[in-house]
Scaffold this active site. Structure first.
Site, PDB file in Angstrom:
ATOM      1  N   LEU A 114       0.873  -1.169   0.000  1.00 59.37           N
ATOM      2  CA  LEU A 114       0.000   0.000   0.000  1.00 59.37           C
ATOM      3  C   LEU A 114       0.910   1.219   0.000  1.00 59.37           C
ATOM      4  O   LEU A 114       1.803   1.342   0.849  1.00 59.37           O
ATOM      5  CB  LEU A 114      -0.895  -0.017   1.240  1.00 59.37           C
ATOM      6  CG  LEU A 114      -2.208   0.771   1.237  1.00 59.37           C
ATOM      7  CD1 LEU A 114      -3.075   0.399   0.039  1.00 59.37           C
ATOM      8  CD2 LEU A 114      -2.967   0.531   2.527  1.00 59.37           C
ATOM      9  N   ASP A 115       0.725   2.128  -0.973  1.00 57.79           N
ATOM     10  CA  ASP A 115       1.592   3.299  -1.103  1.00 57.79           C
ATOM     11  C   ASP A 115       1.622   4.116   0.188  1.00 57.79           C
ATOM     12  O   ASP A 115       0.625   4.162   0.920  1.00 57.79           O
ATOM     13  CB  ASP A 115       1.104   4.203  -2.243  1.00 57.79           C
ATOM     14  CG  ASP A 115       1.229   3.551  -3.610  1.00 57.79           C
ATOM     15  OD1 ASP A 115       2.067   2.640  -3.747  1.00 57.79           O
ATOM     16  OD2 ASP A 115       0.481   3.944  -4.524  1.00 57.79           O
ATOM     17  N   PRO A 116       2.742   4.799   0.470  1.00 59.82           N
ATOM     18  CA  PRO A 116       2.817   5.626   1.687  1.00 59.82           C
ATOM     19  C   PRO A 116       1.690   6.651   1.788  1.00 59.82           C
ATOM     20  O   PRO A 116       1.194   6.916   2.887  1.00 59.82           O
ATOM     21  CB  PRO A 116       4.182   6.317   1.556  1.00 59.82           C
ATOM     22  CG  PRO A 116       4.998   5.360   0.749  1.00 59.82           C
ATOM     23  CD  PRO A 116       4.037   4.745  -0.228  1.00 59.82           C
TER      24      PRO A 116
END
Length: 309
Positions: free
Chosen positions: A48-50
Site C-alpha cells: 500500500l503506497d505511503p
C-alpha cells in the site's frame, strides 16, 4: 561445527489486519508490527503506497505461508481523482508534468466507466514496483530514467462514481491482483482530455478479510504503555486473526488427530466421508479447529504441500 542460530522473537502466528495510516510505508509497517509482537517472522499481503491508507494484512509466523492466497484476493479501494494535472507518480507525491484548464462534466465521467470494467489492459505507473531488466521501475524513475513498461491485463469487477465536484471526482473500485489505482486515475484524465492524478486513496477490503477486522496502528502502539511484558503481548495477541481465515475461500477438509499426525510427518491420508471434496487442487485441512496443512485431493487422498505446526 557452529550451532544453528536460534530465531529471534516468539513463534507467534496469525494475521494483523492493519489500518495503515498515511505517510507510513508498507515495509515500515511490517517492521513495526513484527517488533510490537516480538514475532520471529512477518510479511505483508500487498503493498500500500505511503500516501494511501487502509487495509494492510500483515502475516506473522506460520501465517506467512498463506500470504500468496491473500495476495491473489479481490481488493476494494475508495479514491479521489483531482483533475487538471498529470503527475510523475500519478499521485500527490510527484511533480506536475502536464496540466489543463479543462474539467469534465459528471456525465462525461460516467460515460467512460464502462471502458474500465472487466478485463482491461493497463500500463503500470513509472513509479511502481514492476521489475524492468532486474531493476524496480521506481528506482529507475528516481534516477530520471523514463522506461517503457509493458501493459498487462488486470480485472475490474466493479467501478462506481461516488460523487463529482468541479475539480475532482470520488470513486470506488473492486479489482483483482496487480491493479494500479494510480494508473486508473492517469488514464481517466487522458481519456477525458483534462489530465488527472490520485489525491486520496484508501483500501477498505482485501479478500477474505472484512473491513471490521481492521485495527488502527495507533491502537496497537497504545498497548506499548502496558509495562508488564506478558500482559502486553497477551493484549496484542488478542487482536490477531487466526491463520486459517486467510484460506476461507478454499475447500475445507476436517481431519482426525491421527490423520493430522500422519500429515505433519509429510504423509498423505485417505479421504473419507460424504462431505469430503472429491478432487481439488487446493484444500486446507484442520484438526480440532487448528490449521494442519494446505494440499491437494487427488485419487482419493489428501496430499500435503504446506504443513503447519
Amino acid at each position: 561445527m557452529s550451532k544453528p542460530r536460534k530465531p529471534k522473537g516468539r513463534p507467534v502466528s496469525g494475521w494483523v489486519i492493519l489500518d495503515k495510516p498515511v505517510d507510513f510505508g508498507s515495509t515500515e509497517a511490517v517492521s513495526k508490527i513484527k517488533w510490537l509482537f516480538n514475532a520471529q517472522k512477518a510479511g505483508h499481503a500487498g503493498t500500500l503506497d505511503p500516501l494511501a491508507s487502509g487495509m494492510l494484512p500483515i502475516a506473522l509466523g506460520d501465517a506467512t505461508k498463506t500470504v500468496p492466497y491473500v495476495m491473489d484476493g479481490r481488493k476494494i479501494y475508495e479514491f479521489t481523482v483531482t483533475w487538471g494535472e498529470q503527475r510523475s507518480t500519478d499521485d500527490l507525491e510527484g511533480e506536475v508534468i502536464e496540466s489543463s484548464d479543462k474539467r469534465p462534466a459528471e456525465q462525461d465521467i460516467r460515460d467512460i466507466l464502462s471502458n474500465y470494467t472487466g478485463v482491461i489492459s493497463q500500463v503500470p505507473p513509472q513509479f511502481s514496483a514492476i521489475k524492468i531488466a532486474g531493476e524496480r521501475a521506481y528506482d529507475l524513475a528516481r534516477e530520471g530514467e523514463v522506461v517503457e513498461i509493458p501493459s498487462r491485463e488486470v480485472e475490474i469487477f466493479r467501478l462506481t462514481l461516488l460523487g463529482a465536484e468541479d475539480n475532482c471526482a470520488h470513486f470506488e473500485v473492486e479489482c483483482g491482483k496487480g491493479t494500479y489505482v494510480r494508473a486508473l486515475a492517469r488514464d481517466f484524465g487522458l481519456d477525458l482530455g483534462c489530465f488527472g492524478h490520485v489525491s486520496n486513496l484508501r483500501r477498505t477490503f482485501v479478500a477474505p478479510f472484512a473491513e471490521e477486522k481492521m485495527v488502527p496502528l495507533a491502537n496497537l502502539v497504545a498497548l506499548e504503555s502496558i509495562e508488564d511484558r506478558e500482559e502486553r503481548l497477551a493484549a496484542l495477541d488478542a487482536l490477531l486473526v487466526d491463520t486459517v481465515e486467510a484460506l476461507s475461500d478454499l475447500p475445507h477438509l476436517p481431519l482426525s488427530e491421527d490423520q493430522a499426525y500422519r500429515i505433519r510427518m509429510g504423509n498423505p491420508v485417505i479421504v473419507r466421508g460424504r462431505d469430503a471434496p472429491l478432487e481439488a487442487p487446493e484444500v486446507y485441512a484442520t484438526a480440532k479447529g487448528r490449521l494442519v496443512a494446505i494440499g491437494e485431493i487427488a485419487q482419493g487422498e489428501f496430499r500435503p504441500k504446506r504443513v503447519f505446526g
